[in-house]
Design a protein around this motif. Structure first.
Motif, mmCIF file in Angstrom:
data_model
loop_
_atom_site.group_PDB
_atom_site.id
_atom_site.type_symbol
_atom_site.label_atom_id
_atom_site.label_comp_id
_atom_site.label_asym_id
_atom_site.label_seq_id
_atom_site.Cartn_x
_atom_site.Cartn_y
_atom_site.Cartn_z
ATOM 1 N N ARG A 65 41.165 23.802 26.999
ATOM 2 C CA ARG A 65 41.140 25.266 26.927
ATOM 3 C C ARG A 65 42.498 25.801 26.486
ATOM 4 N N ASP A 66 43.557 25.107 26.872
ATOM 5 C CA ASP A 66 44.909 25.471 26.459
ATOM 6 C C ASP A 66 45.353 24.479 25.386
ATOM 7 N N PRO A 67 45.682 24.933 24.178
ATOM 8 C CA PRO A 67 46.092 23.999 23.120
ATOM 9 C C PRO A 67 47.257 23.100 23.518
ATOM 10 N N ASP A 69 47.515 21.463 26.055
ATOM 11 C CA ASP A 69 47.009 20.306 26.792
ATOM 12 C C ASP A 69 46.531 19.178 25.886
ATOM 13 N N PHE A 70 46.643 19.346 24.567
ATOM 14 C CA PHE A 70 46.396 18.196 23.696
ATOM 15 C C PHE A 70 47.382 17.072 24.013
ATOM 16 N N GLU A 71 48.525 17.448 24.561
ATOM 17 C CA GLU A 71 49.506 16.444 24.988
ATOM 18 C C GLU A 71 48.895 15.496 26.013
ATOM 19 N N LEU A 72 48.074 16.038 26.917
ATOM 20 C CA LEU A 72 47.440 15.205 27.939
ATOM 21 C C LEU A 72 46.408 14.265 27.323
ATOM 22 N N LEU A 73 45.697 14.739 26.321
ATOM 23 C CA LEU A 73 44.743 13.868 25.632
ATOM 24 C C LEU A 73 45.469 12.718 24.948
ATOM 25 N N ILE A 74 46.573 13.035 24.313
ATOM 26 C CA ILE A 74 47.341 11.995 23.622
ATOM 27 C C ILE A 74 47.861 10.961 24.619
ATOM 28 N N GLU A 75 48.335 11.430 25.773
ATOM 29 C CA GLU A 75 48.860 10.507 26.778
ATOM 30 C C GLU A 75 47.772 9.592 27.335
ATOM 31 N N SER A 76 46.519 10.005 27.217
ATOM 32 C CA SER A 76 45.425 9.173 27.727
ATOM 33 C C SER A 76 45.107 7.997 26.804
ATOM 34 N N VAL A 77 45.684 7.990 25.609
ATOM 35 C CA VAL A 77 45.470 6.880 24.670
ATOM 36 C C VAL A 77 46.421 5.753 25.054
ATOM 37 N N LEU A 111 34.963 21.377 28.438
ATOM 38 C CA LEU A 111 36.081 22.313 28.296
ATOM 39 C C LEU A 111 37.097 21.994 29.384
ATOM 40 N N VAL A 112 38.242 21.482 28.980
ATOM 41 C CA VAL A 112 39.160 20.804 29.890
ATOM 42 C C VAL A 112 40.253 21.739 30.397
ATOM 43 N N ASP A 113 40.459 21.705 31.720
ATOM 44 C CA ASP A 113 41.575 22.416 32.340
ATOM 45 C C ASP A 113 42.663 21.467 32.834
ATOM 46 N N GLN A 114 42.263 20.276 33.284
ATOM 47 C CA GLN A 114 43.232 19.292 33.766
ATOM 48 C C GLN A 114 42.785 17.890 33.380
ATOM 49 N N ILE A 115 43.752 17.031 33.112
ATOM 50 C CA ILE A 115 43.485 15.616 32.849
ATOM 51 C C ILE A 115 44.494 14.796 33.636
ATOM 52 N N PHE A 116 43.987 13.821 34.380
ATOM 53 C CA PHE A 116 44.851 12.882 35.085
ATOM 54 C C PHE A 116 44.523 11.483 34.585
ATOM 55 N N SER A 117 45.515 10.796 34.049
ATOM 56 C CA SER A 117 45.320 9.443 33.537
ATOM 57 C C SER A 117 46.175 8.474 34.349
ATOM 58 N N PHE A 118 45.540 7.427 34.856
ATOM 59 C CA PHE A 118 46.246 6.455 35.684
ATOM 60 C C PHE A 118 45.410 5.184 35.711
ATOM 61 N N ASP A 119 45.892 4.166 36.415
ATOM 62 C CA ASP A 119 45.058 2.988 36.636
ATOM 63 C C ASP A 119 44.822 2.829 38.132
ATOM 64 N N VAL A 120 43.922 1.928 38.473
ATOM 65 C CA VAL A 120 43.528 1.786 39.875
ATOM 66 C C VAL A 120 44.723 1.404 40.743
ATOM 67 N N ASP A 121 45.580 0.521 40.245
ATOM 68 C CA ASP A 121 46.748 0.112 41.034
ATOM 69 C C ASP A 121 47.652 1.298 41.342
ATOM 70 N N ALA A 122 47.837 2.178 40.362
ATOM 71 C CA ALA A 122 48.684 3.354 40.581
ATOM 72 C C ALA A 122 48.070 4.283 41.619
ATOM 73 N N LEU A 123 46.746 4.441 41.577
ATOM 74 C CA LEU A 123 46.079 5.282 42.570
ATOM 75 C C LEU A 123 46.277 4.723 43.970
ATOM 76 N N ILE A 124 46.042 3.435 44.125
ATOM 77 C CA ILE A 124 46.127 2.824 45.452
ATOM 78 C C ILE A 124 47.558 2.860 45.983
ATOM 79 N N SER A 125 48.524 2.619 45.109
ATOM 80 C CA SER A 125 49.919 2.641 45.562
ATOM 81 C C SER A 125 50.366 4.043 45.951
ATOM 82 N N SER A 126 49.682 5.072 45.439
ATOM 83 C CA SER A 126 50.049 6.449 45.780
ATOM 84 C C SER A 126 49.438 6.910 47.102
#
Length: 247
Positions: A65-67, A69-77, A111-126
């Motif tokens: 929704r906010d242009p 935030d294309f940065e977040l899409l790129i970081e998900s690659v 229509l995206v407002d937030q994107i969180f990209s991580f892996d399972v290990d990062a989630l568990i360690s947090s």
């Protein structure tokens, strides 16, 4: 997340940008990320069709929704994608995209407002770890529960049930603590059920019921969490508590 060329002209433009980049020796995925992370090529990120997959199935075409935030899409690659990579999308389901939007691929817009990209290990360690559990004990229990939650059939986040489970999987550490505690008492997770709460009325509220069964005696223990998912952002109504079946 799979960027897709919507037309031949965009594909050719991307090929020219790749030729100008220092992509020698890179894999296709690494070259893709190298090109997109160059701010001079940010216009290409806006031209791509961003396909969100669930269990390998193309599910949504993501549009921030906010242009910015294309940065977040790129970081998900990811340069090297792995099976444990997780992308959490918070937004609103939109109408079906026209065929020309993604070169014939017809999917609903997300229509995206937030994107969180991580892996399972990062989630568990947090996750905050109980003091009486070793990192190994808690980590294996948390990973087991997370896998169960995300693999519940066809979870595309499109139903109240799925949205409640997705919220708990990434926002409520207490269920992971309970899983670790159950394992130490020789209980195994028997089921996860989602049912409309008796508190539902004007708001949509679900009770998520976790049932553990003793591996030797078959005695069951159930706990539930109450989640409000009326609007875009779900939230906790009642924390984890013992659950009694009503006759």
């Amino acid at each position: 997340m799979v960027p897709r060329f919507p037309s031949l002209s965009v594909e050719k433009e991307f090929a020219q940008a790749t030729g100008r980049a220092d992509a020698n020796g890179l894999t296709d995925r690494e070259a893709l990320r190298t090109v997109l992370t160059d701010r001079a090529n940010r216009y290409l990120a806006r031209q791509l069709a961003w396909v969100f997959t669930v269990e390998g199935q193309e599910t949504y075409l993501l549009v921030p929704r906010d242009p910015a935030d294309f940065e977040l899409l790129i970081e998900s690659v990811r340069p090297t994608p792995r099976a444990t990579d997780i992308d959490v999308i918070i937004g609103v389901r939109g109408p079906l995209a026209p065929p020309e939007y993604a070169n014939g691929l017809v999917l609903p817009f997300g229509l995206v407002d937030q994107i969180f990209s991580f892996d399972v290990d990062a989630l568990i360690s947090s996750l905050p770890r109980p003091e009486d559990r070793s990192p190994e004990q808690f980590g294996s229990a948390a990973e087991d529960l997370f896998a169960r939650l995300v693999q519940i059939a066809d979870n595309a986040g499109a139903t109240d049930e799925h949205r409640a489970l997705n919220f708990l999987a990434v926002r409520y550490p207490r269920i992971y603590h309970q899983m670790a505690e159950a394992f130490t008492r020789n209980f195994a997770l028997a089921s996860v059920r989602v049912r409309p709460s008796r508190l539902s009325g004007v708001r949509r509220i679900s009770d998520v019921v976790f049932t553990w069964r003793h591996r030797e005696t078959d005695v069951e223990e159930s706990f539930f969490v109450r989640v409000d998912h009326t609007e875009e952002f779900p939230f906790l109504v009642t924390g984890l508590s013992p659950y009694l079946e009503r006759l």
